[in-house]
Design an enzyme around this catalytic site. Structure first.
Site, mmCIF file in Angstrom:
data_model
loop_
_atom_site.group_PDB
_atom_site.id
_atom_site.type_symbol
_atom_site.label_atom_id
_atom_site.label_comp_id
_atom_site.label_asym_id
_atom_site.label_seq_id
_atom_site.Cartn_x
_atom_site.Cartn_y
_atom_site.Cartn_z
ATOM 1 N N HIS A 306 -4.700 -6.025 -2.572
ATOM 2 C CA HIS A 306 -4.752 -7.328 -3.209
ATOM 3 C C HIS A 306 -6.209 -7.696 -3.409
ATOM 4 O O HIS A 306 -7.054 -7.382 -2.576
ATOM 5 C CB HIS A 306 -4.066 -8.386 -2.323
ATOM 6 C CG HIS A 306 -3.733 -9.633 -3.059
ATOM 7 N ND1 HIS A 306 -4.631 -10.643 -3.235
ATOM 8 C CD2 HIS A 306 -2.594 -10.015 -3.682
ATOM 9 C CE1 HIS A 306 -4.064 -11.609 -3.927
ATOM 10 N NE2 HIS A 306 -2.819 -11.248 -4.224
ATOM 11 N N ASP A 363 4.758 -8.276 -3.174
ATOM 12 C CA ASP A 363 5.656 -7.501 -4.029
ATOM 13 C C ASP A 363 6.269 -6.298 -3.338
ATOM 14 O O ASP A 363 7.200 -5.697 -3.861
ATOM 15 C CB ASP A 363 4.894 -7.004 -5.271
ATOM 16 C CG ASP A 363 4.486 -8.157 -6.151
ATOM 17 O OD1 ASP A 363 5.280 -9.091 -6.274
ATOM 18 O OD2 ASP A 363 3.375 -8.126 -6.699
HETATM 19 N N1 ACO Z 1 -3.195 2.407 -3.818
HETATM 20 C C1 ACO Z 1 -4.240 3.256 -3.661
HETATM 21 N N2 ACO Z 1 -5.529 2.879 -3.742
HETATM 22 C C2 ACO Z 1 -5.776 1.583 -4.007
HETATM 23 C C3 ACO Z 1 -4.744 0.646 -4.171
HETATM 24 C C4 ACO Z 1 -3.409 1.089 -4.077
HETATM 25 N N3 ACO Z 1 -2.385 0.254 -4.230
HETATM 26 N N4 ACO Z 1 -5.269 -0.577 -4.434
HETATM 27 C C5 ACO Z 1 -6.598 -0.423 -4.420
HETATM 28 N N5 ACO Z 1 -6.907 0.895 -4.155
HETATM 29 C C6 ACO Z 1 -8.254 1.460 -4.026
HETATM 30 C C7 ACO Z 1 -8.919 1.645 -5.385
HETATM 31 O O1 ACO Z 1 -8.688 2.929 -5.903
HETATM 32 C C8 ACO Z 1 -10.363 1.389 -5.062
HETATM 33 O O2 ACO Z 1 -10.887 2.547 -4.503
HETATM 34 P P1 ACO Z 1 -12.463 2.911 -4.716
HETATM 35 O O3 ACO Z 1 -13.229 1.802 -4.051
HETATM 36 O O4 ACO Z 1 -12.621 4.223 -4.027
HETATM 37 O O5 ACO Z 1 -12.674 2.959 -6.199
HETATM 38 C C9 ACO Z 1 -10.326 0.331 -3.951
HETATM 39 O O6 ACO Z 1 -9.035 0.496 -3.318
HETATM 40 C C10 ACO Z 1 -10.455 -1.091 -4.466
HETATM 41 O O7 ACO Z 1 -9.506 -1.256 -5.523
HETATM 42 P P2 ACO Z 1 -9.729 -2.226 -6.755
HETATM 43 O O8 ACO Z 1 -8.734 -1.885 -7.814
HETATM 44 O O9 ACO Z 1 -11.182 -2.208 -7.129
HETATM 45 O O10 ACO Z 1 -9.415 -3.607 -6.068
HETATM 46 P P3 ACO Z 1 -9.007 -4.919 -6.816
HETATM 47 O O11 ACO Z 1 -9.239 -6.015 -5.850
HETATM 48 O O12 ACO Z 1 -9.681 -5.010 -8.140
HETATM 49 O O13 ACO Z 1 -7.457 -4.680 -7.113
HETATM 50 C C11 ACO Z 1 -5.102 -4.723 -7.071
HETATM 51 C C12 ACO Z 1 -6.410 -5.328 -6.506
HETATM 52 C C13 ACO Z 1 -5.139 -4.728 -8.611
HETATM 53 C C14 ACO Z 1 -3.932 -5.600 -6.627
HETATM 54 C C15 ACO Z 1 -4.957 -3.292 -6.546
HETATM 55 O O14 ACO Z 1 -4.949 -3.274 -5.140
HETATM 56 C C16 ACO Z 1 -3.694 -2.602 -7.093
HETATM 57 O O15 ACO Z 1 -3.721 -2.054 -8.207
HETATM 58 N N6 ACO Z 1 -2.568 -2.618 -6.304
HETATM 59 C C17 ACO Z 1 -1.320 -2.086 -6.767
HETATM 60 C C18 ACO Z 1 -0.657 -3.082 -7.708
HETATM 61 C C19 ACO Z 1 -0.086 -4.296 -6.974
HETATM 62 O O16 ACO Z 1 0.563 -4.172 -5.948
HETATM 63 N N7 ACO Z 1 -0.323 -5.482 -7.558
HETATM 64 C C20 ACO Z 1 0.215 -6.723 -7.021
HETATM 65 C C21 ACO Z 1 -0.865 -7.671 -6.687
HETATM 66 S S1 ACO Z 1 -0.161 -9.088 -5.899
HETATM 67 C C22 ACO Z 1 0.393 -10.063 -7.159
HETATM 68 O O17 ACO Z 1 0.033 -9.974 -8.299
HETATM 69 C C23 ACO Z 1 1.423 -11.006 -6.754
#
Ligand code: ACO
Length: 428
Positions: A306, A363
């Site tokens: 998140h 979620d």
């Molecule tokens: N699985 C694997 N790796 C992940 C995940 C995941 N679910 N989420 C983040 N990471 C990793 C990224 O690859 C990144 O790695 P790096 O630093 O080596 O490049 C690091 O963790 C940070 O990720 P970002 O995408 O930069 O973090 P951000 O805060 O921008 O993204 C997000 C948050 C979009 C929710 C992300 O965690 C994600 O895509 N999760 C899966 C989708 C999801 O569950 N969304 C629901 C959000 S809650 C809502 O909307 C109610």
């Protein structure tokens, strides 16, 4: 305001910027005069360090896993309140008295019907249309039917359109479902609760009485509470940005719905359940965890991670408990729940997820419950939109009532070509 200003040295000069203090949470550097004073912008794609507005609605401490609505912890609201009461709280700032709550619930129930001509809109959609596509269209169309409440400078208009949006969303969402399964639309029954009414309009049929299961009604109501508002997330910021130009509230909420649809936001619960079903059995989990960690594989664990929570999402805690309650009440079992529990356990003990502070979000478990209740995955984001409407509306009202409100207009770091002369096509 905090006492010491923030100091910036740039282009060999020193600048002071006021530091603002909220009631709780990090201080905020007020850079409104930055461009005028320094001739520079800040660069913050994704707004990871930017407070876009002042708000008194919802507070999140992502490191501690805290979520408060008007100061009240989400766990207490989910346990002891109901969606109508939380809606009143978000809109008005305080919990209602019994009389105020009764009056508010009655007002909302008076607005549950849709203009009959609006119902004919549905027939224009293909039968296999995604219900979120229908939601974007129908909610956007509300402004064509209720233009008697679109003068945003009039607080009475704003209140009426807010009530209309909250009241009509269950009717619109249930009709999107009915259309997709080819069943007749159900009219609202205002003797039922907000949530009971929605369940009946979704799963009831005109040919027989609908048996409302109290445990399902309670679980659904709790799911609505958990999704009611969440500070300046992508869809809420979209609503605020759309509204900042003076667009009418129906158009703004339609914009919020469009943003919510994306798999990184509201679409994640659909994606999370699809992922759990694809994993199938707990023995396949390690393979998917490896994929999620592989930088060359676009796969991510859906329902994990998140932008704000770097700890367990407090809504996920309530969700996990609610799955058990629904399964017990409906006497169902679904191996997908066992897969989810095991996946959570393995991921939370894996160095990659520990290091990056990736925890289950709201979620991760919501899809498991919604599927047990009988919703197809395509309806999951629709339910999210239904519940979030109150948050969007409350945030939109807060913005419009703010005398300092301005049209939202971010700046950019331009990296394209500098000025050059046009070349006629025959000489290119
Ligand atoms: N699985 C694997 N790796 C992940 C995940 C995941 N679910 N989420 C983040 N990471 C990793 C990224 O690859 C990144 O790695 P790096 O630093 O080596 O490049 C690091 O963790 C940070 O990720 P970002 O995408 O930069 O973090 P951000 O805060 O921008 O993204 C997000 C948050 C979009 C929710 C992300 O965690 C994600 O895509 N999760 C899966 C989708 C999801 O569950 N969304 C629901 C959000 S809650 C809502 O909307 C109610």
């Amino acid at each position: 305001m905090a006492e010491d200003p923030a100091k910036l040295t740039a282009h060999g000069k020193d600048f002071d910027f006021p530091v603002l203090k909220g009631s709780v949470g990090p201080d905020v550097i007020d850079i409104r005069k930055l461009y005028a004073q320094t001739d520079m912008f800040t660069f913050d794609p994704g707004f990871t360090s930017t407070a876009s507005c002042e708000s008194a609605l919802t507070y999140i401490d992502g490191d501690e896993g805290v979520l408060l609505h008007r100061g009240y912890p989400i766990g207490q609201l989910a346990e002891s309140s109901n969606f109508m009461e939380v809606s009143y709280l978000l809109l008005n700032g305080e919990l209602p008295s019994a009389k105020e709550l009764a009056a508010f619930s009655s007002t909302i129930s008076r607005h549950t019907m849709l203009h009959e001509q609006l119902m004919s809109f549905y027939k224009g959609f293909r039968r296999d249309a995604h219900p979120m596509a229908i939601m974007c269209g129908v909610v956007g169309a509300l402004s064509a039917f209720y233009h008697d409440s679109t003068d945003i400078s009039d607080p009475v208009h704003r209140r009426i359109s807010s009530h209309r949006l909250i009241a009509k969303m269950p009717t619109i969402a249930a009709a999107a479902y009915k259309y997709s399964v080819g069943q007749p639309f159900m009219y609202p029954d205002n003797r039922l609760s907000y949530t009971g009414n929605f369940l009946r309009m979704t799963f009831g049929v005109p040919a027989e009485e609908y048996d409302l299961h109290p445990a399902v009604e309670k679980a659904m109501d709790r799911i609505f509470i958990l999704h009611a508002d969440h500070e300046q997330n992508a869809s809420t910021s979209t609503v605020r940005l759309a509204g900042s130009s003076g667009a009418n509230p129906f158009a703004c909420i339609a914009a919020g719905i469009a943003c919510l649809w994306g798999p990184a936001h509201g679409g994640a619960n659909e994606a999370a359940l699809n992922m759990l079903r694809e994993i199938g059995t707990p023995d396949k989990i390690p393979h998917y965890i490896e994929r999620a960690k592989d930088k060359n594989d676009p796969f991510r664990l859906m329902g994990f991670g998140h932008r704000v929570y770097k700890n367990y999402d407090p809504r996920a805690t309530v969700m996990q408990k609610t799955v058990r309650e629904v399964f017990e009440a409906l006497n169902v079992s679904d191996p997908v729940f066992e897969t989810a529990l095991r996946l959570e356990e393995l991921a939370l003990n894996d160095d990659y997820f520990i290091e990056k502070k990736l925890f289950p979000n709201v979620d991760f478990y919501s899809g498991v419950i919604l599927s047990a209740i009988g919703f197809p995955t395509t309806m999951f984001t629709v339910l999210f939109a239904l519940a979030r409407t109150v948050g969007w509306v409350a945030q939109w009202n807060e913005m419009i009532s703010d005398p300092g409100q301005k049209i939202g207009r971010p700046r950019q770091l331009y990296t394209g070509p500098t000025q050059r002369d046009y070349v006629p096509v025959e000489t290119r």
